[in-house]
Scaffold this motif. Sequence first.
Motif, PDB file in Angstrom:
ATOM      1  N   VAL A 169       0.835  -1.199   0.000  1.00 43.02           N
ATOM      2  CA  VAL A 169       0.000   0.000   0.000  1.00 43.02           C
ATOM      3  C   VAL A 169       0.871   1.250   0.000  1.00 43.02           C
ATOM      4  N   ASP A 182      -6.704   6.389  -7.832  1.00 39.14           N
ATOM      5  CA  ASP A 182      -6.371   7.807  -7.644  1.00 39.14           C
ATOM      6  C   ASP A 182      -6.818   8.608  -8.857  1.00 39.14           C
ATOM      7  N   ILE A 196      -7.507   9.674  -3.051  1.00 41.60           N
ATOM      8  CA  ILE A 196      -6.974   8.316  -3.150  1.00 41.60           C
ATOM      9  C   ILE A 196      -7.877   7.387  -2.349  1.00 41.60           C
ATOM     10  N   VAL A 246       0.516   4.004  -2.952  1.00 42.52           N
ATOM     11  CA  VAL A 246      -0.037   5.310  -2.582  1.00 42.52           C
ATOM     12  C   VAL A 246       0.996   6.417  -2.793  1.00 42.52           C
ATOM     13  N   ILE A 279      -8.560   3.489  -1.080  1.00 43.21           N
ATOM     14  CA  ILE A 279      -7.876   2.219  -0.830  1.00 43.21           C
ATOM     15  C   ILE A 279      -8.909   1.212  -0.347  1.00 43.21           C
ATOM     16  N   ILE A 306      -1.861   4.771   6.322  1.00 45.12           N
ATOM     17  CA  ILE A 306      -2.653   5.779   5.619  1.00 45.12           C
ATOM     18  C   ILE A 306      -2.768   7.046   6.465  1.00 45.12           C
ATOM     19  N   PHE A 323      -7.779  10.828   1.724  1.00 47.01           N
ATOM     20  CA  PHE A 323      -7.638   9.379   1.689  1.00 47.01           C
ATOM     21  C   PHE A 323      -8.906   8.736   2.233  1.00 47.01           C
ATOM     22  N   VAL A 366      -6.044   0.294  -5.129  1.00 50.84           N
ATOM     23  CA  VAL A 366      -5.772   1.709  -4.911  1.00 50.84           C
ATOM     24  C   VAL A 366      -6.173   2.477  -6.174  1.00 50.84           C
ATOM     25  N   THR A 398      -5.779   2.968 -11.405  1.00 54.27           N
ATOM     26  CA  THR A 398      -6.196   1.976 -10.412  1.00 54.27           C
ATOM     27  C   THR A 398      -5.261   0.782 -10.496  1.00 54.27           C
TER      28      THR A 398
END
Length: 601
Positions: free
Chosen positions: A31, A62, A46, A35, A48, A176, A188, A60, A145
């Motif tokens: 992750v 974005d 973002i 990220v 997750i 995170i 996030f 993930v 993604t």
Amino acid sequence: MTERQRIQQLPNELINQIAAGEVIERPASVVKEIVENALDAGATRIEIDIEDGGSKLIRVRDNGCGIYQDDLPLAFATHATSKISNFDDLEHVRTLGFRGEALPSIGSVAKTTLTSRSKDSEHAWQISPHLSLETTPAAHPPGTTIEIRDLFYNTPARKKFLKSERTERFHIEQLIQRLALGSPQATFILRQHGKTIGEYGGDTPEARVASVMGDELLEQAVPIDASSQEMRLWGWVGLPTYNHSQTDKQHFFINGRMIRDKVIVHAIRQAYQDVLYNRRHPIFVLHLDLDPALVDVNAHPAKHEVRFREARLTHDFIFSTLNHALRAHRPKQMQAVAPPPSMQPTAAPSSAQRAQTPLRFQTSMAGGQHRPSPSRSNARETERYYQWTHAPETPSQPITAPNEPQPTEHPLGYALAQVHGLFILAQNAQGLVLVDMHAAHERILYERFKAQLSSEQSSSQRLLMPQRFNLNGADHDILLAHQDWLKRLGFYFTLEANHININALPAILKHVAAADLLALILEELREYPSTTALKRMEDEILSSMACHRAIRANHSLSINEMNQLLRDIEQTPSSGQCNHGRPTWTQLSIDELDKLFMRGQ
């Protein structure tokens, strides 16, 4: 004799799996790499999604700049990156990801699918390297993604080292949160099995901190913003009384990159060492901004540690900034405030108001005389006792007695009584103050000793008879190497082959046993460089002296002596804690007192 093996080139798949062992420790490591790539791509949102703590699924998504179709196969090639192109870029790393190993390593140990659409492309494209390196059209908004399934499916030995789903999810959630604290532009959203378990971010640094750590840190912290040469340190450090049993609430960022470096950790620990209670850890969110050329972020495969070009300069800047901020901080109760309405002159109260008028102390002296105000000296005071009375009901008179000092004159107010020979009870504009006599006096003496030692570095106290102590070879070399430094501090001695003759000690330490002092010096100098050892030695010696000379339990104090102690507390740096980190005083506000007795309910 075994047969000599020939040197051979390893296949790319094996190379990537070896690299994965360095970069990918657990699902949270995956992750982190993904990220950070999204943040480098300029993403502002973002999302997750994880299943089974990330071992079954990590997705993930974005809204960053996306990847061109032709670059998708290169994203899974070893040491292929868009973030560096020459040695100068490597010397001035400004991005979070840079090593060029993450995606190939992830693709070698998990079923990975990458779908991306650049902002100037009409269509999105998809690639699944575990199947083939061919790209296929896909539906996707601008951004990227990455979907990672069955982590370590082809390396079952690695999968056995994963912890429970709950533990792995905790590590991802903590990751995170830290990334959110260091990312000013992004929001996030973290989901587990489709259910949102966290949303972090904000338009301001304060909002980001509140989204991760709540409002409590901002309320219980000292704001930091200091610059020196090419460095700027900013953020929040928790008050010594706001601490934690573990280090998981410590967040430090260098140019937006979260790190945990031993130089940083030592500087912060040193800043807190004489105000934080033993075995407790400070809470902080700190950012260090500096020229990328002054720090090497390529010192660790997982990028947790860095290497400073000027480690000592960086250490001292962080320590001095935090030390000054913590010592200069004054609690709200210690700041001048206007008295509440109940403390100001009022008209005669009604019967209902009289029923709610708080009781107060009134002090009387032997012979029926009222005690003098603290501004008048009364050293012959011999007997004190206290009577409970109601506030006067005379029209247009203040609630407090006219000859009683106004509690707003000083932040900690004025002494009322001594409680069980341990505490001082005082009244100020906000309510009641309870002071631990020994702890408060200990901090006062400790700060006075430090100031005296600092101002009298060349002042020594010569011993009537030199004291001789035997030394081993290692200790002899240590003292010889630091001889000039010790003389500047006030130690005078002669070194022989296997012993030392101490002729003089620093004047402030003249009451400390020379043998104990020598043992402490050697212990510190064995473990730390002289500058750090000096600080630690001073703190430990002066702390011990202050503790032994401070007011002891059941020591009777006059009202004037108690008030003088309150005034000294107000003028002493870091007076909220003794040098062992224990609180020295606490405030009970009028509102808190009302709640205790359910007044107005």
